[in-house]
Design a protein around this motif. Structure first.
Motif, PDB file in Angstrom:
ATOM      1  N   THR A  22       0.853  -1.264   0.071  1.00 35.45           N
ATOM      2  CA  THR A  22       0.077   0.011  -0.065  1.00 35.45           C
ATOM      3  C   THR A  22       0.782   1.340   0.109  1.00 35.45           C
ATOM      4  OG1 THR A  22      -1.653  -1.095   1.311  1.00 35.45           O
ATOM      5  CG2 THR A  22      -1.900   1.260   1.084  1.00 35.45           C
ATOM      6  N   GLY A  23       1.712   1.268   0.800  1.00 34.05           N
ATOM      7  CA  GLY A  23       2.538   2.658   0.995  1.00 34.05           C
ATOM      8  C   GLY A  23       4.102   2.569   0.503  1.00 34.05           C
ATOM      9  N   LYS A  24       4.333   1.559  -0.276  1.00 35.89           N
ATOM     10  CA  LYS A  24       5.811   1.219  -0.533  1.00 35.89           C
ATOM     11  C   LYS A  24       6.441   2.304  -1.274  1.00 35.89           C
ATOM     12  CE  LYS A  24       4.461  -0.966  -5.051  1.00 35.89           C
ATOM     13  NZ  LYS A  24       4.570  -2.497  -5.746  1.00 35.89           N
ATOM     14  N   VAL A  25       5.878   3.445  -1.855  1.00 36.93           N
ATOM     15  CA  VAL A  25       6.150   4.372  -2.494  1.00 36.93           C
ATOM     16  C   VAL A  25       7.010   5.300  -1.575  1.00 36.93           C
ATOM     17  CG1 VAL A  25       4.505   6.051  -2.102  1.00 36.93           C
ATOM     18  CG2 VAL A  25       5.921   6.335  -3.985  1.00 36.93           C
ATOM     19  N   GLN A 167      -4.092   2.957  12.541  1.00 39.46           N
ATOM     20  CA  GLN A 167      -4.188   4.126  12.819  1.00 39.46           C
ATOM     21  C   GLN A 167      -3.984   5.025  11.466  1.00 39.46           C
ATOM     22  OE1 GLN A 167      -2.174   5.860  16.079  1.00 39.46           O
ATOM     23  NE2 GLN A 167      -3.017   8.170  15.880  1.00 39.46           N
ATOM     24  N   ILE A 168      -2.689   4.442  11.028  1.00 34.74           N
ATOM     25  CA  ILE A 168      -2.217   5.355   9.674  1.00 34.74           C
ATOM     26  C   ILE A 168      -3.161   5.108   8.681  1.00 34.74           C
ATOM     27  CG2 ILE A 168      -0.453   5.002   7.743  1.00 34.74           C
ATOM     28  CD1 ILE A 168       1.512   4.288  10.010  1.00 34.74           C
ATOM     29  N   MET A 169      -3.801   4.138   8.573  1.00 32.96           N
ATOM     30  CA  MET A 169      -4.842   3.784   7.295  1.00 32.96           C
ATOM     31  C   MET A 169      -6.218   4.319   7.651  1.00 32.96           C
ATOM     32  SD  MET A 169      -3.221   2.156   5.089  1.00 32.96           S
ATOM     33  CE  MET A 169      -4.615   1.777   4.244  1.00 32.96           C
ATOM     34  N   ARG A 170      -6.592   4.947   8.969  1.00 34.42           N
ATOM     35  CA  ARG A 170      -7.524   5.428   9.079  1.00 34.42           C
ATOM     36  C   ARG A 170      -7.364   6.972   8.970  1.00 34.42           C
ATOM     37  NH1 ARG A 170      -7.693   2.291  13.612  1.00 34.42           N
ATOM     38  NH2 ARG A 170      -6.615   3.573  15.119  1.00 34.42           N
ATOM     39  N   MET A 171      -6.047   7.462   9.077  1.00 37.36           N
ATOM     40  CA  MET A 171      -5.721   9.010   8.869  1.00 37.36           C
ATOM     41  C   MET A 171      -5.653   9.091   7.369  1.00 37.36           C
ATOM     42  SD  MET A 171      -3.280   9.702  12.129  1.00 37.36           S
ATOM     43  CE  MET A 171      -3.570  11.414  11.945  1.00 37.36           C
ATOM     44  N   CYS A 172      -5.254   8.096   6.747  1.00 39.13           N
ATOM     45  CA  CYS A 172      -5.137   8.386   5.117  1.00 39.13           C
ATOM     46  C   CYS A 172      -5.509   6.981   4.701  1.00 39.13           C
ATOM     47  CB  CYS A 172      -3.855   8.674   4.602  1.00 39.13           C
ATOM     48  SG  CYS A 172      -3.577   8.768   2.845  1.00 39.13           S
ATOM     49  N   PRO A 173      -6.894   6.867   4.302  1.00 36.14           N
ATOM     50  CA  PRO A 173      -7.649   5.808   3.662  1.00 36.14           C
ATOM     51  C   PRO A 173      -6.932   5.105   2.358  1.00 36.14           C
ATOM     52  CG  PRO A 173      -9.063   7.165   4.292  1.00 36.14           C
ATOM     53  CD  PRO A 173      -7.823   8.029   4.198  1.00 36.14           C
ATOM     54  N   GLY A 174      -7.150   3.675   2.225  1.00 32.39           N
ATOM     55  CA  GLY A 174      -6.546   3.064   1.044  1.00 32.39           C
ATOM     56  C   GLY A 174      -6.745   3.635  -0.098  1.00 32.39           C
ATOM     57  N   LYS A 175      -7.870   4.338  -0.453  1.00 33.56           N
ATOM     58  CA  LYS A 175      -8.108   4.746  -1.707  1.00 33.56           C
ATOM     59  C   LYS A 175      -7.183   5.924  -2.129  1.00 33.56           C
ATOM     60  CE  LYS A 175     -11.868   7.665   0.011  1.00 33.56           C
ATOM     61  NZ  LYS A 175     -11.238   9.018  -0.235  1.00 33.56           N
ATOM     62  N   GLU A 176      -6.736   6.402  -0.997  1.00 31.80           N
ATOM     63  CA  GLU A 176      -5.721   7.829  -1.288  1.00 31.80           C
ATOM     64  C   GLU A 176      -4.368   7.290  -1.914  1.00 31.80           C
ATOM     65  OE1 GLU A 176      -6.826  10.514  -1.447  1.00 31.80           O
ATOM     66  OE2 GLU A 176      -8.711  10.290  -0.258  1.00 31.80           O
ATOM     67  N   TRP A 177      -3.893   5.963  -1.502  1.00 28.06           N
ATOM     68  CA  TRP A 177      -2.435   5.739  -1.718  1.00 28.06           C
ATOM     69  C   TRP A 177      -2.025   5.236  -3.003  1.00 28.06           C
ATOM     70  CZ3 TRP A 177       1.240   6.276   2.028  1.00 28.06           C
ATOM     71  CH2 TRP A 177       0.690   6.493   3.315  1.00 28.06           C
ATOM     72  N   PRO A 178      -2.720   4.968  -3.922  1.00 28.87           N
ATOM     73  CA  PRO A 178      -2.205   4.880  -5.293  1.00 28.87           C
ATOM     74  C   PRO A 178      -1.905   5.961  -6.093  1.00 28.87           C
ATOM     75  CG  PRO A 178      -4.356   3.577  -4.889  1.00 28.87           C
ATOM     76  CD  PRO A 178      -4.242   4.234  -3.927  1.00 28.87           C
ATOM     77  N   THR A 179      -2.239   7.203  -5.626  1.00 27.29           N
ATOM     78  CA  THR A 179      -2.136   8.486  -6.166  1.00 27.29           C
ATOM     79  C   THR A 179      -0.947   9.428  -5.323  1.00 27.29           C
ATOM     80  OG1 THR A 179      -3.955   9.458  -5.251  1.00 27.29           O
ATOM     81  CG2 THR A 179      -3.955   8.513  -7.495  1.00 27.29           C
ATOM     82  N   ILE A 180      -0.467   8.978  -4.104  1.00 28.84           N
ATOM     83  CA  ILE A 180       0.577   9.302  -3.454  1.00 28.84           C
ATOM     84  C   ILE A 180       1.785   9.113  -4.087  1.00 28.84           C
ATOM     85  CG2 ILE A 180       1.788   9.436  -1.026  1.00 28.84           C
ATOM     86  CD1 ILE A 180      -1.319   8.981   0.170  1.00 28.84           C
ATOM     87  N   GLU A 181       2.730  10.188  -4.302  1.00 32.99           N
ATOM     88  CA  GLU A 181       4.135   9.787  -4.931  1.00 32.99           C
ATOM     89  C   GLU A 181       5.242  10.044  -3.825  1.00 32.99           C
ATOM     90  OE1 GLU A 181       4.327  12.226  -8.224  1.00 32.99           O
ATOM     91  OE2 GLU A 181       2.651  11.177  -9.428  1.00 32.99           O
ATOM     92  N   ASP A 182       5.289  10.709  -2.910  1.00 31.32           N
ATOM     93  CA  ASP A 182       6.183  10.829  -1.850  1.00 31.32           C
ATOM     94  C   ASP A 182       5.491  11.488  -0.457  1.00 31.32           C
ATOM     95  OD1 ASP A 182       5.833  13.768  -1.948  1.00 31.32           O
ATOM     96  OD2 ASP A 182       7.102  13.762  -3.884  1.00 31.32           O
ATOM     97  N   ASP A 185       3.424  14.742  -0.012  1.00 31.43           N
ATOM     98  CA  ASP A 185       1.950  15.046  -0.460  1.00 31.43           C
ATOM     99  C   ASP A 185       1.240  15.420   0.786  1.00 31.43           C
ATOM    100  OD1 ASP A 185      -0.787  13.886  -0.840  1.00 31.43           O
ATOM    101  OD2 ASP A 185      -0.147  13.123  -2.825  1.00 31.43           O
ATOM    102  N   PRO A 186       0.188  16.340   0.396  1.00 32.40           N
ATOM    103  CA  PRO A 186      -0.229  17.102   1.533  1.00 32.40           C
ATOM    104  C   PRO A 186      -1.376  15.929   2.374  1.00 32.40           C
ATOM    105  CG  PRO A 186      -1.257  17.935  -0.614  1.00 32.40           C
ATOM    106  CD  PRO A 186       0.070  17.114  -0.800  1.00 32.40           C
ATOM    107  N   ARG A 187      -1.618  15.125   1.581  1.00 34.00           N
ATOM    108  CA  ARG A 187      -2.561  14.023   2.535  1.00 34.00           C
ATOM    109  C   ARG A 187      -1.902  13.328   3.530  1.00 34.00           C
ATOM    110  NH1 ARG A 187      -4.590  11.063  -3.074  1.00 34.00           N
ATOM    111  NH2 ARG A 187      -2.359  11.818  -3.728  1.00 34.00           N
ATOM    112  N   ILE A 188      -0.519  13.158   3.481  1.00 34.72           N
ATOM    113  CA  ILE A 188       0.145  12.511   4.585  1.00 34.72           C
ATOM    114  C   ILE A 188       1.223  13.652   5.062  1.00 34.72           C
ATOM    115  CG2 ILE A 188      -0.148  10.174   3.651  1.00 34.72           C
ATOM    116  CD1 ILE A 188       2.659  10.370   2.505  1.00 34.72           C
ATOM    117  N   GLY A 189       1.415  14.691   4.405  1.00 34.42           N
ATOM    118  CA  GLY A 189       2.585  15.698   4.741  1.00 34.42           C
ATOM    119  C   GLY A 189       2.232  16.597   5.632  1.00 34.42           C
TER     120      GLY A 189
END
Length: 245
Positions: A22-25, A167-182, A185-189
């Protein structure tokens, strides 16, 4: 002396699916490989098996125990310049100050640094602390012992971080991760729900993975068993059946 092996493996399985898929990027490519995953499993199981023993070692020599701030990250410091323009600093958030292992707390002071800063400056940090501590009245400490304490404490934190993946997955759901590049990204940064928890967890998880793989954290742990627990303390290493379950 710690958690049952079944519990450690269950939490690690969830974490591996996250950092290897999921978050390998966000993580080094080697974390997707079986070799690293097996190494991480052995480290976490070994740390669990020696939980009380490591805690005893950290506090067994009173020279390495002090009245100490709980968490000297930069967000607990404030800075100003005096009338001559000289930079000065102060510290707040003293609520949980107490007696603790210095080497343990040193990790919790530097763990938010980027990995490259930690890697390139760890020995210098330890040497500076030893020299300054002695200069202002503290006992003479061994920088290599402090460094071992820091590395082991870092890997101990990984046990908590793998448990935090839900908890990480609740804060940033799975559907968001395919488009996160680093990690920027404001969704995790950026702050999520007003807190820096998500970006902190992700950054520190990556740092500890790199400590394990690139700074040979597994060898540091094995050295503690061989040289400290068995060699200096005269104890017996735990059998494979106890460590791995």
């Amino acid at each position: 002396s710690g958690e049952a092996t079944t519990g450690v493996r269950a939490k690690l399985g969830t974490a591996v699916r996250f950092f290897a898929d999921t978050g390998k990027v966000l993580f080094p490519s080697y974390v997707t490989g079986e070799a690293f995953q097996q190494k991480l499993e052995r480290i976490l199981l070994t740390l669990s098996a020696y939980t009380c023993e490591i805690n005893y070692w950290k506090h067994s020599n009173p020279d390495y125990v002090a009245l100490i701030h709980q968490n000297l990250n930069v967000d607990n410091a404030y800075f100003w310049r005096d009338e001559q323009g000289k930079l000065d600093c102060g510290i707040f958030d003293w609520g949980a100050m107490g007696s603790s292992c210095i080497g343990h707390k040193l990790w919790w002071w530097v763990y938010c640094s980027d990995y490259e800063i930690f890697r390139d400056n760890l020995k210098g940090f330890m040497r500076t602390f030893v020299d300054t501590y002695q200069e202002f009245g503290g006992p003479t400490l061994d920088a290599e012992v402090l460094e071992m304490m820091v590395i082991i404490t870092a890997m101990e934190q990984m046990a908590g971080l793998v448990a935090a993946v839900p908890q990480i997955m609740r804060m940033c759901p799975g559907k968001e991760w395919p488009t996160i590049e680093d990690r920027y990204d404001p969704r995790i940064g950026e702050n999520i729900d007003g807190k820096s928890t998500l970006r902190l967890y992700l950054a520190v998880m990556c740092t500890i993975m790199r400590i394990i793989e690139e700074m040979k954290g597994d060898q540091v742990l094995q050295s503690w068993i061989d040289e400290v627990w068995v060699g200096k303390m005269g104890q017996t290493a735990k059998p494979e059946s106890v460590v791995m379950g």
